[in-house]
Design a protein around this motif. Structure first.
Motif, PDB file in Angstrom:
ATOM      1  N   ALA A  49       0.828  -1.206   0.000  1.00  0.00           N
ATOM      2  CA  ALA A  49       0.000   0.000   0.000  1.00  0.00           C
ATOM      3  C   ALA A  49       0.863   1.256   0.000  1.00  0.00           C
ATOM      4  O   ALA A  49       0.576   2.234  -0.712  1.00  0.00           O
ATOM      5  N   ARG A  50       1.916   1.257   0.776  1.00  0.00           N
ATOM      6  CA  ARG A  50       2.794   2.424   0.836  1.00  0.00           C
ATOM      7  C   ARG A  50       3.443   2.685  -0.526  1.00  0.00           C
ATOM      8  O   ARG A  50       3.562   3.835  -0.970  1.00  0.00           O
ATOM      9  N   THR A  51       3.847   1.614  -1.207  1.00  0.00           N
ATOM     10  CA  THR A  51       4.456   1.760  -2.529  1.00  0.00           C
ATOM     11  C   THR A  51       3.449   2.288  -3.539  1.00  0.00           C
ATOM     12  O   THR A  51       3.762   3.176  -4.345  1.00  0.00           O
ATOM     13  N   VAL A  52       2.236   1.761  -3.518  1.00  0.00           N
ATOM     14  CA  VAL A  52       1.201   2.209  -4.455  1.00  0.00           C
ATOM     15  C   VAL A  52       0.953   3.703  -4.308  1.00  0.00           C
ATOM     16  O   VAL A  52       0.874   4.451  -5.297  1.00  0.00           O
ATOM     17  N   VAL A  53       0.847   4.179  -3.071  1.00  0.00           N
ATOM     18  CA  VAL A  53       0.576   5.604  -2.838  1.00  0.00           C
ATOM     19  C   VAL A  53       1.777   6.451  -3.248  1.00  0.00           C
ATOM     20  O   VAL A  53       1.622   7.518  -3.863  1.00  0.00           O
ATOM     21  N   ALA A  54       2.979   5.999  -2.919  1.00  0.00           N
ATOM     22  CA  ALA A  54       4.175   6.763  -3.265  1.00  0.00           C
ATOM     23  C   ALA A  54       4.341   6.875  -4.776  1.00  0.00           C
ATOM     24  O   ALA A  54       4.753   7.925  -5.294  1.00  0.00           O
TER      25      ALA A  54
ATOM     26  N   ALA B 286       3.446  10.234  -9.941  1.00  0.00           N
ATOM     27  CA  ALA B 286       2.699  10.502 -11.172  1.00  0.00           C
ATOM     28  C   ALA B 286       1.990  11.847 -11.085  1.00  0.00           C
ATOM     29  O   ALA B 286       1.972  12.621 -12.047  1.00  0.00           O
ATOM     30  N   CYS B 287       1.412  12.148  -9.934  1.00  0.00           N
ATOM     31  CA  CYS B 287       0.736  13.443  -9.733  1.00  0.00           C
ATOM     32  C   CYS B 287       1.725  14.593  -9.836  1.00  0.00           C
ATOM     33  O   CYS B 287       1.430  15.637 -10.425  1.00  0.00           O
TER      34      CYS B 287
ATOM     35  N   TRP C 214      -1.044   9.075   2.164  1.00  0.00           N
ATOM     36  CA  TRP C 214      -0.796  10.249   1.316  1.00  0.00           C
ATOM     37  C   TRP C 214      -0.187  11.375   2.145  1.00  0.00           C
ATOM     38  O   TRP C 214       0.699  12.106   1.669  1.00  0.00           O
ATOM     39  N   ALA C 215      -0.630  11.532   3.361  1.00  0.00           N
ATOM     40  CA  ALA C 215      -0.129  12.600   4.227  1.00  0.00           C
ATOM     41  C   ALA C 215       1.340  12.409   4.587  1.00  0.00           C
ATOM     42  O   ALA C 215       2.012  13.376   4.986  1.00  0.00           O
ATOM     43  N   GLU C 216       1.880  11.191   4.434  1.00  0.00           N
ATOM     44  CA  GLU C 216       3.285  10.949   4.742  1.00  0.00           C
ATOM     45  C   GLU C 216       4.221  11.463   3.658  1.00  0.00           C
ATOM     46  O   GLU C 216       5.434  11.531   3.857  1.00  0.00           O
ATOM     47  N   ARG C 217       3.675  11.755   2.463  1.00  0.00           N
ATOM     48  CA  ARG C 217       4.393  12.421   1.381  1.00  0.00           C
ATOM     49  C   ARG C 217       5.556  11.596   0.828  1.00  0.00           C
ATOM     50  O   ARG C 217       6.534  12.137   0.287  1.00  0.00           O
ATOM     51  N   ASP C 218       5.491  10.274   0.926  1.00  0.00           N
ATOM     52  CA  ASP C 218       6.500   9.420   0.295  1.00  0.00           C
ATOM     53  C   ASP C 218       6.339   9.491  -1.221  1.00  0.00           C
ATOM     54  O   ASP C 218       5.230   9.673  -1.737  1.00  0.00           O
ATOM     55  N   ILE C 219       7.449   9.329  -1.924  1.00  0.00           N
ATOM     56  CA  ILE C 219       7.409   9.368  -3.386  1.00  0.00           C
ATOM     57  C   ILE C 219       8.346   8.292  -3.937  1.00  0.00           C
ATOM     58  O   ILE C 219       9.431   8.061  -3.377  1.00  0.00           O
ATOM     59  N   GLU C 220       7.907   7.617  -4.995  1.00  0.00           N
ATOM     60  CA  GLU C 220       8.676   6.485  -5.526  1.00  0.00           C
ATOM     61  C   GLU C 220       8.349   6.320  -7.006  1.00  0.00           C
ATOM     62  O   GLU C 220       7.197   6.455  -7.418  1.00  0.00           O
TER      63      GLU C 220
END
Length: 292
Positions: free
Chosen positions: A181-186, A191-192, A219-225
């Motif tokens: 889940a963390r990877t999917v959101v990051a 992409a955004c 989303w609030a953790e602001r990770d990006i991948e």
């Protein structure tokens, strides 16, 4: 010569040769100029003609074509690209040679009919799951194995981000849901970030926040991948544990689409189980009808 200066020199040489070659292939008639009766020593358009048609100074365009260190803007480069009748790929190449960030790729009109070929690609990937998404993670098409293994089916949102967080069937089957889940959101944040003004991303983001508190918290953790490979452990009601690795592929000619291929890993006899699930015997016992 230092490496950085050598790179700039090479880029200037490439810019000069590229512009000269593109200018040579555009006739005055194609550019809307009178053909004239005299013999032209220059094939295609002259530098001065490109400058006039693009609305820039003749000296400035000459300096651009010579690869001099001058100030350029996206508006001017787009004007030159229009006059030289550049394709989208050539326009982005011009930006790179001029030392600027290229615009987002666009789908060429002649490439909009590639979906049939891409559908054949994911069908050939059988018996392994595969699907195609657009930029906003909307599922465009999926193969039979994706329906059988991942639970892709009519009746869900058909958006892979939303369904990851809201589809109870996928949630029940996925042993690796919390880790992935963390990877999917990051990856969705990356992409955004690449298209900050895109209303399509804003709409999906708003829907995901409203539909899932877990998504909103991640989303609030602001990770990006960046997009890459993801290990997925799934429990299928007929075949048991399946361990696959998903890979996201992009097709330069269709920058609006992403192909997601799942390959079996050497664990839990996954390859053999996927072959059985796609067989007539396995299909008869599937919980949901296959796609199509």
């Amino acid at each position: 010569m230092p490496a950085a200066e050598a790179t700039r020199s090479h880029r200037r040489d490439e810019l000069r040769e590229f512009l000269m070659s593109r200018r040579a292939r555009v006739s005055p008639e194609e550019a809307g100029l009178p053909a004239g009766g005299g013999r032209r020593r220059t094939p295609g358009l002259r530098r001065e003609e490109v400058a006039v048609l693009a609305g820039v100074g003749a000296s400035w365009y000459q300096w651009l074509e010579q690869g001099r260190e001058i100030s350029v803007s996206p508006q001017v480069l787009d004007a030159v690209a229009r006059v030289l009748r550049l394709s989208d790929a050539e326009r982005r190449h011009l930006y790179l040679l001029a030392g600027m960030n290229p615009p987002a790729p666009q789908v060429a009109p002649g490439k909009r009919d590639m979906c049939d070929g891409l559908r054949r690609l994911i069908d050939t990937w059988m018996p392994y799951p595969a699907h195609i998404m657009d930029l906003y993670y909307n599922c465009v098409v999926y193969n039979d194995a994706a329906a059988i293994v991942l639970g892709m089916r009519p009746g869900i949102t058909q958006n892979c981000l939303l369904d990851f967080f809201t589809d109870p069937l996928y949630r029940e089957r996925s042993h690796s849901w919390e880790r992935n889940a963390r990877t999917v959101v990051a990856q969705f944040r990356a992409a955004c970030a690449a298209r900050p003004e895109d209303e399509g991303f804003r709409e999906v983001l708003a829907r995901a926040r409203a539909a899932s508190e877990e998504f909103a918290a991640l989303w609030a953790e602001r990770d990006i991948e960046d997009q890459g490979q993801v290990r997925k452990e799934l429990s299928h009601p007929l075949a048991g544990l399946l361990v696959v690795e998903s890979t996201v592929l992009k097709v330069p000619a269709r920058p609006d689409l992403m192909i997601v291929l799942h390959a079996p890993l050497d664990e839990a006899n996954t390859a053999e189980k996927l072959e059985w699930l796609a067989s007539p015997e396995g299909r008869r016992g599937a919980m949901y009808p296959v796609a199509g």
